[in-house]
Design a protein around this motif. Structure first.
Motif, PDB file in Angstrom:
ATOM      1  N   LEU A   1       0.683  -1.392  -0.204  1.00  0.00           N
ATOM      2  CA  LEU A   1       0.114  -0.553   0.256  1.00  0.00           C
ATOM      3  C   LEU A   1       0.880   1.394   0.257  1.00  0.00           C
ATOM      4  O   LEU A   1       1.719   1.531   1.352  1.00  0.00           O
ATOM      5  CB  LEU A   1      -1.337  -0.198   1.157  1.00  0.00           C
ATOM      6  CG  LEU A   1      -1.531   1.558   1.681  1.00  0.00           C
ATOM      7  CD1 LEU A   1      -2.772   1.074  -0.166  1.00  0.00           C
ATOM      8  CD2 LEU A   1      -2.597   1.757   2.803  1.00  0.00           C
ATOM      9  N   PHE A   2       0.989   1.863  -1.097  1.00  0.00           N
ATOM     10  CA  PHE A   2       1.407   3.705  -1.195  1.00  0.00           C
ATOM     11  C   PHE A   2       0.696   4.685  -0.797  1.00  0.00           C
ATOM     12  O   PHE A   2      -0.291   4.264  -1.216  1.00  0.00           O
ATOM     13  CB  PHE A   2       1.855   3.668  -2.877  1.00  0.00           C
ATOM     14  CG  PHE A   2       3.230   2.969  -2.872  1.00  0.00           C
ATOM     15  CD1 PHE A   2       4.475   3.372  -3.272  1.00  0.00           C
ATOM     16  CD2 PHE A   2       3.026   1.595  -3.045  1.00  0.00           C
ATOM     17  CE1 PHE A   2       5.506   2.394  -3.969  1.00  0.00           C
ATOM     18  CE2 PHE A   2       3.908   0.153  -3.417  1.00  0.00           C
ATOM     19  CZ  PHE A   2       5.466   1.299  -3.666  1.00  0.00           C
ATOM     20  N   THR A   3       0.684   5.394   0.007  1.00  0.00           N
ATOM     21  CA  THR A   3       0.297   6.591   0.977  1.00  0.00           C
ATOM     22  C   THR A   3       0.463   8.042  -0.015  1.00  0.00           C
ATOM     23  O   THR A   3       1.868   8.100   0.155  1.00  0.00           O
ATOM     24  CB  THR A   3      -0.178   6.606   1.970  1.00  0.00           C
ATOM     25  OG1 THR A   3      -0.828   4.872   2.536  1.00  0.00           O
ATOM     26  CG2 THR A   3      -0.455   7.423   2.756  1.00  0.00           C
TER      27      THR A   3
ATOM     28  N   TYR B   1      -1.273   3.267  13.284  1.00  0.00           N
ATOM     29  CA  TYR B   1       0.149   3.279  12.097  1.00  0.00           C
ATOM     30  C   TYR B   1      -0.056   4.980  11.698  1.00  0.00           C
ATOM     31  O   TYR B   1       1.247   5.501  11.269  1.00  0.00           O
ATOM     32  CB  TYR B   1      -0.006   2.097  11.267  1.00  0.00           C
ATOM     33  CG  TYR B   1       1.534   2.167  10.421  1.00  0.00           C
ATOM     34  CD1 TYR B   1       2.057   1.495  10.224  1.00  0.00           C
ATOM     35  CD2 TYR B   1       0.997   2.743   8.767  1.00  0.00           C
ATOM     36  CE1 TYR B   1       3.864   2.280   9.868  1.00  0.00           C
ATOM     37  CE2 TYR B   1       1.976   2.981   7.997  1.00  0.00           C
ATOM     38  CZ  TYR B   1       3.115   2.608   8.425  1.00  0.00           C
ATOM     39  OH  TYR B   1       4.162   2.559   6.738  1.00  0.00           O
ATOM     40  N   TYR B   2      -0.617   4.712  11.230  1.00  0.00           N
ATOM     41  CA  TYR B   2      -1.145   5.993  10.211  1.00  0.00           C
ATOM     42  C   TYR B   2      -1.102   7.268  11.176  1.00  0.00           C
ATOM     43  O   TYR B   2      -0.220   8.194  10.420  1.00  0.00           O
ATOM     44  CB  TYR B   2      -2.663   6.188   9.560  1.00  0.00           C
ATOM     45  CG  TYR B   2      -3.051   7.475   8.691  1.00  0.00           C
ATOM     46  CD1 TYR B   2      -2.521   7.562   7.572  1.00  0.00           C
ATOM     47  CD2 TYR B   2      -4.079   8.739   8.894  1.00  0.00           C
ATOM     48  CE1 TYR B   2      -3.029   7.957   5.972  1.00  0.00           C
ATOM     49  CE2 TYR B   2      -4.292   8.955   7.715  1.00  0.00           C
ATOM     50  CZ  TYR B   2      -3.824   9.012   7.032  1.00  0.00           C
ATOM     51  OH  TYR B   2      -4.510   9.745   6.245  1.00  0.00           O
ATOM     52  N   VAL B   3      -1.485   7.932  12.453  1.00  0.00           N
ATOM     53  CA  VAL B   3      -0.649   8.750  12.846  1.00  0.00           C
ATOM     54  C   VAL B   3       0.639   8.697  12.935  1.00  0.00           C
ATOM     55  O   VAL B   3       1.841  10.091  12.938  1.00  0.00           O
ATOM     56  CB  VAL B   3      -1.853   8.823  14.114  1.00  0.00           C
ATOM     57  CG1 VAL B   3      -1.179  10.120  14.933  1.00  0.00           C
ATOM     58  CG2 VAL B   3      -3.371   9.090  13.864  1.00  0.00           C
ATOM     59  N   GLN B   4       1.050   7.756  13.727  1.00  0.00           N
ATOM     60  CA  GLN B   4       2.941   7.583  14.239  1.00  0.00           C
ATOM     61  C   GLN B   4       3.568   8.033  12.919  1.00  0.00           C
ATOM     62  O   GLN B   4       4.675   7.716  13.186  1.00  0.00           O
ATOM     63  CB  GLN B   4       2.709   6.223  15.274  1.00  0.00           C
ATOM     64  CG  GLN B   4       2.362   6.337  16.174  1.00  0.00           C
ATOM     65  CD  GLN B   4       2.364   5.089  17.138  1.00  0.00           C
ATOM     66  OE1 GLN B   4       2.804   3.970  16.918  1.00  0.00           O
ATOM     67  NE2 GLN B   4       1.492   5.354  17.991  1.00  0.00           N
TER      68      GLN B   4
ATOM     69  N   HIS C   1      -8.372  13.743   2.785  1.00  0.00           N
ATOM     70  CA  HIS C   1      -7.897  12.273   2.577  1.00  0.00           C
ATOM     71  C   HIS C   1      -9.336  11.575   2.688  1.00  0.00           C
ATOM     72  O   HIS C   1     -10.627  12.710   3.197  1.00  0.00           O
ATOM     73  CB  HIS C   1      -6.560  11.147   3.579  1.00  0.00           C
ATOM     74  CG  HIS C   1      -6.907  12.015   4.776  1.00  0.00           C
ATOM     75  ND1 HIS C   1      -5.971  11.805   6.158  1.00  0.00           N
ATOM     76  CD2 HIS C   1      -8.521  12.319   5.671  1.00  0.00           C
ATOM     77  CE1 HIS C   1      -7.231  12.152   6.819  1.00  0.00           C
ATOM     78  NE2 HIS C   1      -8.221  12.530   6.804  1.00  0.00           N
ATOM     79  N   ASN C   2      -9.915  10.440   1.919  1.00  0.00           N
ATOM     80  CA  ASN C   2     -10.482   9.799   1.890  1.00  0.00           C
ATOM     81  C   ASN C   2     -11.609   9.213   3.284  1.00  0.00           C
ATOM     82  O   ASN C   2     -10.556   9.253   4.327  1.00  0.00           O
ATOM     83  CB  ASN C   2     -10.703   9.183   0.795  1.00  0.00           C
ATOM     84  CG  ASN C   2      -9.726   7.573   1.577  1.00  0.00           C
ATOM     85  OD1 ASN C   2      -8.878   7.697   2.473  1.00  0.00           O
ATOM     86  ND2 ASN C   2      -9.114   6.823   0.130  1.00  0.00           N
ATOM     87  N   ASN C   3     -12.734   8.712   3.339  1.00  0.00           N
ATOM     88  CA  ASN C   3     -13.337   8.127   4.892  1.00  0.00           C
ATOM     89  C   ASN C   3     -13.131   6.806   4.597  1.00  0.00           C
ATOM     90  O   ASN C   3     -13.821   6.174   5.000  1.00  0.00           O
ATOM     91  CB  ASN C   3     -14.514   8.290   4.523  1.00  0.00           C
ATOM     92  CG  ASN C   3     -15.186   9.258   4.444  1.00  0.00           C
ATOM     93  OD1 ASN C   3     -13.967  10.154   5.226  1.00  0.00           O
ATOM     94  ND2 ASN C   3     -16.093  10.109   3.778  1.00  0.00           N
ATOM     95  N   ALA C   4     -11.856   6.374   4.488  1.00  0.00           N
ATOM     96  CA  ALA C   4     -10.759   5.034   4.732  1.00  0.00           C
ATOM     97  C   ALA C   4     -11.403   4.953   7.172  1.00  0.00           C
ATOM     98  O   ALA C   4     -11.556   6.467   6.697  1.00  0.00           O
ATOM     99  CB  ALA C   4      -9.506   4.758   4.283  1.00  0.00           C
ATOM    100  N   GLY C   5     -11.072   3.979   7.716  1.00  0.00           N
ATOM    101  CA  GLY C   5     -10.940   3.494   8.676  1.00  0.00           C
ATOM    102  C   GLY C   5     -10.320   4.095   9.230  1.00  0.00           C
ATOM    103  O   GLY C   5     -10.483   5.058  10.273  1.00  0.00           O
ATOM    104  N   PRO C   6      -9.115   4.003   9.316  1.00  0.00           N
ATOM    105  CA  PRO C   6      -7.427   4.477   9.561  1.00  0.00           C
ATOM    106  C   PRO C   6      -7.308   6.472   9.270  1.00  0.00           C
ATOM    107  O   PRO C   6      -7.563   7.061  10.589  1.00  0.00           O
ATOM    108  CB  PRO C   6      -6.971   4.023   9.764  1.00  0.00           C
ATOM    109  CG  PRO C   6      -6.947   3.220   8.599  1.00  0.00           C
ATOM    110  CD  PRO C   6      -8.230   2.858   8.017  1.00  0.00           C
TER     111      PRO C   6
END
Length: 139
Positions: free
Chosen positions: A56-58, A82-85, A111-116
């Motif tokens: 997964l590339f962000t 993971y997303y925050v840190q 950003h989109n409405n993904a769970g994280p």
């Protein structure tokens, strides 16, 4: 809000996108055809549904171009923690580096409405007033 002397500017918007990239290319079915004699074994052929090796590339970018590219480590799940840190901390330091006077106080993350992205662990530090953000440890 986005007037020339308004509160926000278009340069304050930082959009993001995520996508999965496979690390192999499955050959077309016609390239898998071959003659096999009665003695030999058939070669193992990947089926189109086989996708165990992908990442997964962000990507975050702004008006200047690419800001941050984060590649999710193998055998890891994208979670709010993971997303925050990992991801948002990179974004915060990149914005602070590019715009030291403004920093992240005026930045709008898109950003989109993904769970994280919409989890409480993510939105709480993002919505906190700037003087409390340092206590929360992230944007």
């Amino acid at each position: 809000m986005f007037e020339p002397l308004g509160l926000k500017r278009l340069s304050d918007i930082v959009p993001a996108d995520e996508t999965w990239f496979p690390f192999f290319i499955i050959p077309p079915k016609r390239l898998n055809r071959m003659w096999v004699d009665g003695q030999g074994d058939r070669p193992v052929v990947l089926r189109p549904g086989f996708q165990s090796r992908k990442r997964l590339f962000t990507v975050f970018f702004n008006y200047r171009g690419r800001l941050v590219v984060d590649i999710l480590p193998q055998d890891t799940t994208m979670t709010a923690t993971y997303y925050v840190q990992n991801v948002l901390s990179q974004v915060k330091s990149a914005i602070s580096e590019q715009r030291p006077k403004v920093s992240t106080s005026r930045t709008l993350l898109l950003h989109n409405n993904a769970g994280p992205h919409k989890a409480k662990a993510t939105t709480q530090p993002l919505l906190a007033p700037p003087h409390l953000q340092s206590q929360l440890g992230t944007m």
